[in-house]
Design an enzyme around this catalytic site. Structure first.
Site, PDB file in Angstrom:
ATOM      1  N   ASP A 128       0.816  -1.208   0.000  1.00 30.21           N
ATOM      2  CA  ASP A 128       0.000   0.000   0.000  1.00 30.21           C
ATOM      3  C   ASP A 128       0.854   1.265   0.000  1.00 30.21           C
ATOM      4  OD1 ASP A 128      -2.466  -1.382   0.050  1.00 30.21           O
ATOM      5  OD2 ASP A 128      -2.235  -1.723   2.202  1.00 30.21           O
ATOM      6  N   TYR A 199       6.812 -10.147   6.348  1.00 30.00           N
ATOM      7  CA  TYR A 199       6.793  -8.701   6.554  1.00 30.00           C
ATOM      8  C   TYR A 199       7.562  -8.351   7.826  1.00 30.00           C
ATOM      9  CZ  TYR A 199       3.238  -7.781   2.989  1.00 30.00           C
ATOM     10  OH  TYR A 199       2.566  -7.653   1.796  1.00 30.00           O
TER      11      TYR A 199
END
Length: 467
Positions: A128, A199
């Site tokens: 994002d 992540y």
């Protein structure tokens, strides 16, 4: 239950639409479609004009590259990028400030592909706005100087086009191609053949209780319904929020040079096959509340119990700046259908790095590190001076360790309200009904003739179809 996503279009009020005849409604739809096409054209022209101005050069007319005379090969490309100043990875109609836009602009500029549509393209992850990546991978067909029958020979790889160097010459400094990998099977996909994604979320220690955060994080391991720990994207047809986190831990990254533990940097590491929209940032927001002592570690367990808590409490996400798609692992799928391949040769091979390319990339990254590190060091020296003045001038003063608190976005209230006592968002069922009424999605219930009990009763089967 089937879910079909419809395109959103500008419409009149409901009362106005009810007065229209069928012919008037058809005319209205045609007008809106024409207007939409016109607006898209205007936006694209403006974006192209901005891009040409940014490049500082008038476009020169070049003879079209003749791709019909070239060989092609299917490869993986590995990139890193610092996404803080970009609008996310995926290309957008109304912005050129995306990673994907610059990657494809570079691919076309060095004539590695003719177009995105003809390149057999897939991406591993869709980060994002503001999010970075150290291991973003794409798969696509690119131009090759080698004939297909010799493309996988070790001796031939050394003389193949230097894909990384070609791209890095024309990419922005925050985006770099690190390596490429030759593939056996042209159907191998960076998206569908990725078996795990890792992540990392970087954060300062501040005054956080790391042990409490680790205790809370352990509840996240395994398969759960994460609807209370993500942003529900029902409008785009996502109606299942069950995902699995295989591993989660908090690890040290860098210790403070002045031995002030509040300025130590750590990171939360999560590994799983797939993640939901804003899932990591929502998880981190809740863990920060636990680390600050505002929530008990068991609050994560409560949020994962969607029967007890079907509606998400309202809370702000953690900042996007700290999030990094750090690693991706891929399936070693065999290519049994390819007659040119001996036996069950694996598709997955070694990443190809070149020393000169790697040295240039390290030097480029060091230049970026230098710019940011100098700024960080200046600010750190100012903080040390101000801390000294505070301690000298005011007796028995408590140290200020707000570093981690500042990672949470949104307005902070003076009096803290526990998560489970806050106002709740709409339930998943209400959201589905809401978008169905707006005709953004279409919902249907399908009978299941092959269920375990052999019953022909309707089954809750969910499928999202994008139009």
């Amino acid at each position: 239950m089937d879910v079909k996503v419809n395109k959103k279009s500008k419409s009149c009020s409901e009362d106005e639409l009810l007065t229209f005849s069928k012919e008037e409604l058809i005319d209205k739809i045609k007008q809106l479609e024409a207007h939409n096409t016109q607006l898209k054209s205007i936006v694209q022209k403006n974006l192209q004009s901005r891009e040409d101005t940014t490049n500082g050069k008038a476009k020169k007319k070049h003879r079209p590259f003749d791709f019909s005379k070239c060989f092609k090969r299917h490869i993986l490309l590995r990139f890193y990028y610092l996404g803080w100043d970009y609008q996310g990875f995926a290309a957008q109609e109304d912005s050129i400030e995306t990673i994907e836009h610059h990657v494809f602009a570079a691919l076309r500029k060095v004539c590695l592909i003719e177009s995105r549509e003809t390149s057999n393209y897939n991406r591993c992850g869709r980060t994002d706005k503001g999010v970075s990546a150290f291991h973003q991978v794409i798969s696509l067909d690119v131009r090759s100087k080698l004939a297909p029958e010799v493309q996988l020979e070790e001796s031939s790889l050394a003389v193949e086009l230097d894909y990384c160097s070609m791209l890095n010459r024309v990419l922005p400094e925050e985006i770099r191609c690190l390596a490429w990998m030759p593939m056996v099977n042209p159907a191998y996909s960076a998206r569908f053949d990725c078996r795990s994604r890792t992540y990392r979320y970087f954060f300062p220690r501040g005054d956080l209780n790391i042990a409490a955060m680790e205790e809370s994080a352990r509840f996240l391991v395994g398969a759960h319904d994460f609807r209370n720990l993500c942003k529900m994207d029902v409008g785009n047809g996502v109606v299942s929020f069950i995902r699995s986190i295989d591993e989660i831990s908090i690890k040290p990254s860098q210790m403070d040079s002045s031995n002030d533990s509040g300025y130590d940097m750590l990171y939360l590491e999560l590994k799983g096959k797939a993640f939901l929209w804003h899932q990591v940032r929502c998880i981190m927001a809740v863990l920060l509340l636990v680390g600050q002592g505002k929530e008990e570690p068991s609050v994560v367990q409560e949020l994962l119990d969607v029967e007890k808590n079907p509606c998400k409490p309202q809370y702000s996400m953690a900042s996007d700046v700290s999030l990094n798609l750090y690693d991706c692992q891929f399936n070693e799928k065999s290519n049994e259908s390819n007659e040119q391949t001996a036996g069950n040769e694996s598709d997955l091979r070694d990443w190809i790095y070149k020393e000169d390319d790697l040295r240039r990339t390290i030097s480029d990254l060091q230049a970026l590190w230098m710019k940011h590190s100098v700024k960080t060091t200046m600010i750190r020296e100012m903080l040390k001076t101000l801390h000294g003045i505070l301690e000298d001038r005011f007796a028995d003063v408590a140290p200020i360790r707000d570093q981690s608190i500042l990672l949470t976005q949104g307005v902070r209230s003076k009096e803290y309200c526990p998560l489970l006592q806050r106002q709740r968002c709409e339930s998943l069922e209400n959201r589905i009904e809401h978008y169905a009424k707006k005709r953004r999605i279409e919902v249907s219930v399908k009978s299941n003739d092959s269920n375990a009990g052999g019953s022909n009763e309707p089954a809750e089967h969910v499928r999202a179809v994008h139009r």
